[in-house]
Write a protein that holds these residues in place. Structure first.
Motif, short mmCIF file in Angstrom:
data_model
loop_
_atom_site.label_atom_id
_atom_site.label_comp_id
_atom_site.label_asym_id
_atom_site.label_seq_id
_atom_site.Cartn_x
_atom_site.Cartn_y
_atom_site.Cartn_z
N VAL A 1 0.85 -1.20 0.00
CA VAL A 1 0.00 0.00 0.00
C VAL A 1 0.88 1.25 0.00
O VAL A 1 0.64 2.20 -0.76
CB VAL A 1 -0.94 0.01 1.23
CG1 VAL A 1 -1.71 1.33 1.29
CG2 VAL A 1 -1.91 -1.17 1.16
N TYR A 2 1.91 1.25 0.86
CA TYR A 2 2.79 2.41 0.93
C TYR A 2 3.52 2.63 -0.40
O TYR A 2 3.62 3.76 -0.89
CB TYR A 2 3.81 2.26 2.05
CG TYR A 2 4.89 3.31 2.00
CD1 TYR A 2 4.60 4.64 2.30
CD2 TYR A 2 6.18 2.99 1.59
CE1 TYR A 2 5.58 5.62 2.22
CE2 TYR A 2 7.16 3.96 1.50
CZ TYR A 2 6.86 5.27 1.81
OH TYR A 2 7.81 6.25 1.71
N ASP A 3 4.02 1.55 -1.01
CA ASP A 3 4.75 1.66 -2.27
C ASP A 3 3.89 2.29 -3.35
O ASP A 3 4.39 3.04 -4.21
CB ASP A 3 5.23 0.28 -2.74
CG ASP A 3 6.38 -0.25 -1.87
OD1 ASP A 3 7.02 0.57 -1.19
OD2 ASP A 3 6.60 -1.47 -1.88
N GLU A 4 2.60 2.02 -3.30
CA GLU A 4 1.70 2.56 -4.33
C GLU A 4 1.21 3.97 -4.02
O GLU A 4 0.92 4.74 -4.93
CB GLU A 4 0.49 1.63 -4.50
CG GLU A 4 0.83 0.30 -5.16
CD GLU A 4 -0.42 -0.48 -5.55
OE1 GLU A 4 -1.40 0.16 -5.98
OE2 GLU A 4 -0.41 -1.71 -5.42
N THR A 5 1.11 4.30 -2.74
CA THR A 5 0.49 5.58 -2.36
C THR A 5 1.48 6.58 -1.77
O THR A 5 1.22 7.79 -1.79
CB THR A 5 -0.61 5.35 -1.33
OG1 THR A 5 -0.03 4.83 -0.11
CG2 THR A 5 -1.66 4.37 -1.86
N LEU A 6 2.59 6.09 -1.18
CA LEU A 6 3.53 6.93 -0.42
C LEU A 6 2.82 7.69 0.70
O LEU A 6 3.24 8.78 1.11
CB LEU A 6 4.26 7.92 -1.34
CG LEU A 6 5.14 7.29 -2.42
CD1 LEU A 6 5.73 8.37 -3.31
CD2 LEU A 6 6.24 6.44 -1.80
N HIS A 7 1.74 7.10 1.20
CA HIS A 7 0.95 7.75 2.23
C HIS A 7 1.68 7.69 3.58
O HIS A 7 2.09 6.63 4.04
CB HIS A 7 -0.41 7.06 2.34
CG HIS A 7 -1.41 7.82 3.15
ND1 HIS A 7 -1.39 7.83 4.53
CD2 HIS A 7 -2.46 8.59 2.78
CE1 HIS A 7 -2.39 8.57 4.97
NE2 HIS A 7 -3.06 9.05 3.94
#
Length: 391
Positions: A131-137
């Motif tokens: 999820v982080y890799d896709e969003t950088l959230h």
């Protein structure tokens, strides 16, 4: 009967007020009237947000789910409902079903919640990393860092992840504060310093300067502290000056004293310069140097300086270097009027009596000093040895 439009308006109004416990039954009534899934799903969301009627909501949604088993939106609501009701196994069952049919970012995060609830930290971590890799959230990043730190034994990896994020992307305070927390756990003072420096550059908050200096002092890197303050000198000259004195960087300290005096004309800086000139001298008996030191102290006293610390230093110098023993004793006595029990001032006076060959007075006074201070300090021990042999 109230019209459906009126009920919708009323429910939306409660939602705007965040009064979800009131909008929930209205959406429930709308669903019962119309059978439209949108109203059922809104009812479930209101139940979750208000944390009310969770079990009843589960029953209603399960009943609908049995009739519409392929509707993923129902699964997306059942998972948090089960978790809220502490039904971890059922939440995970629905999560696995959802994961097989969807790789959407929001679904990966949702499934990770069920895995975390059931203490499957490694599996949850892998999903959240995706999820982080896709969003950088940032919120996801912070969750990843927390899991790595507290559950999977990967604190150093968490630090590396956070550092990469803050260096490559605009980051909020939360990322920096998380780094500080992890560096503290690791007792990584260099990491703390670099993070506080980055925060200072980002926000300009003067409080970070103090934290940076404290960190340098903790690791006993006074040279590093001075180098940092020399780059960020404005408003912190007083700290820099103290560091110069502690590290015996007398030339730099003298330049700073001259700057201070040019700014406020405070005569205490003349006394400070006198101390620095004496401490800097390799030959403590150099007459030219002593005259310059005395000149600065005289000007300081003329300018109103009467701090006992300066008086004792000046008086002792006059005594010890036998420049003017009587005057030195008089000045030390002025210091003692301010602090009559100060053993260092009493030591100076005893030394003055010794220089005057008043051996009995020197002995009696010095005996009081060693009764309080002992003989651990070299100067006191030297004075005591000399006074005991005074004739």
């Amino acid at each position: 009967m109230v019209s459906e439009d009126s009920l919708i308006i009323k429910a939306l109004w409660f939602d705007d007020l965040k009064a979800y416990e009131y909008s929930r039954p209205i959406y429930g009534e709308l669903f019962d009237r119309t059978g439209e899934e949108e109203f059922l799903f809104r009812e479930m969301r209101s139940a979750l947000l208000s944390r009310t009627f969770i079990n009843e909501s589960i029953d209603r949604l399960e009943l609908w789910d049995k009739k519409h088993p392929d509707t993923l939106d129902a699964k997306r609501l059942l998972i948090p409902l089960y978790l809220t009701a502490n039904q971890g196994e059922r939440a995970q069952e629905e999560s696995m079903y959802l994961l097989e049919r969807s790789q959407q970012v929001m679904d990966l995060e949702l499934v990770s919640n069920a895995l975390l609830y059931n203490a499957e930290f490694e599996r949850a971590l892998q999903l959240l990393k995706r999820v982080y890799d896709e969003t950088l959230h940032e919120g996801i990043l912070l969750r990843v860092a927390t899991i790595m730190d507290e559950y999977t034994g990967q604190r150093k990896e968490a630090i590396a992840l956070l550092e990469t994020h803050r260096r490559m992307h605009i980051s909020s305070q939360s990322v920096y504060f998380k780094l500080l927390k992890l560096y503290m756990k690791e007792n990584d003072i260099n990491g703390l310093i670099s993070t506080y420096e980055a925060l200072y550059e980002l926000e300009g908050d003067e409080n970070y300067i103090r934290k940076i200096i404290d960190a340098y002092v903790y690791k006993r890197d006074l040279e590093g502290a001075m180098a940092f303050l020399e780059k960020h000198r404005e408003g912190h000259e007083d700290i820099l000056y103290d560091l110069y004195k502690v590290t015996r960087s007398y030339e730099k300290a003298i330049l700073l004293v001259d700057y201070f005096y040019s700014q406020d004309n405070d005569a205490k800086w003349l006394a400070e310069k006198g101390i620095l000139l004496f401490e800097q001298a390799e030959d403590k008996d150099d007459k030219t140097m002593l005259k310059e030191v005395i000149s600065h102290f005289e000007k300081a006293i003329e300018g109103g300086v009467d701090d006992s610390i300066y008086l004792n230093y000046y008086g002792y110098t006059l005594i010890d270097k036998e420049f003017d023993i009587n005057k030195g004793i008089s000045i030390v006595e002025d210091a003692l009027r301010q602090q009559p029990d100060n053993t260092f001032y009493l030591d100076s006076l005893a030394w003055g009596y010794y220089k005057q060959k008043k051996c009995k007075k020197a002995y009696e006074l010095m005996k009081k000093v060693i009764e309080r201070e002992g003989l651990e300090q070299e100067e006191i021990k030297d004075h005591w040895d000399a006074i005991q042999n005074c004739k």
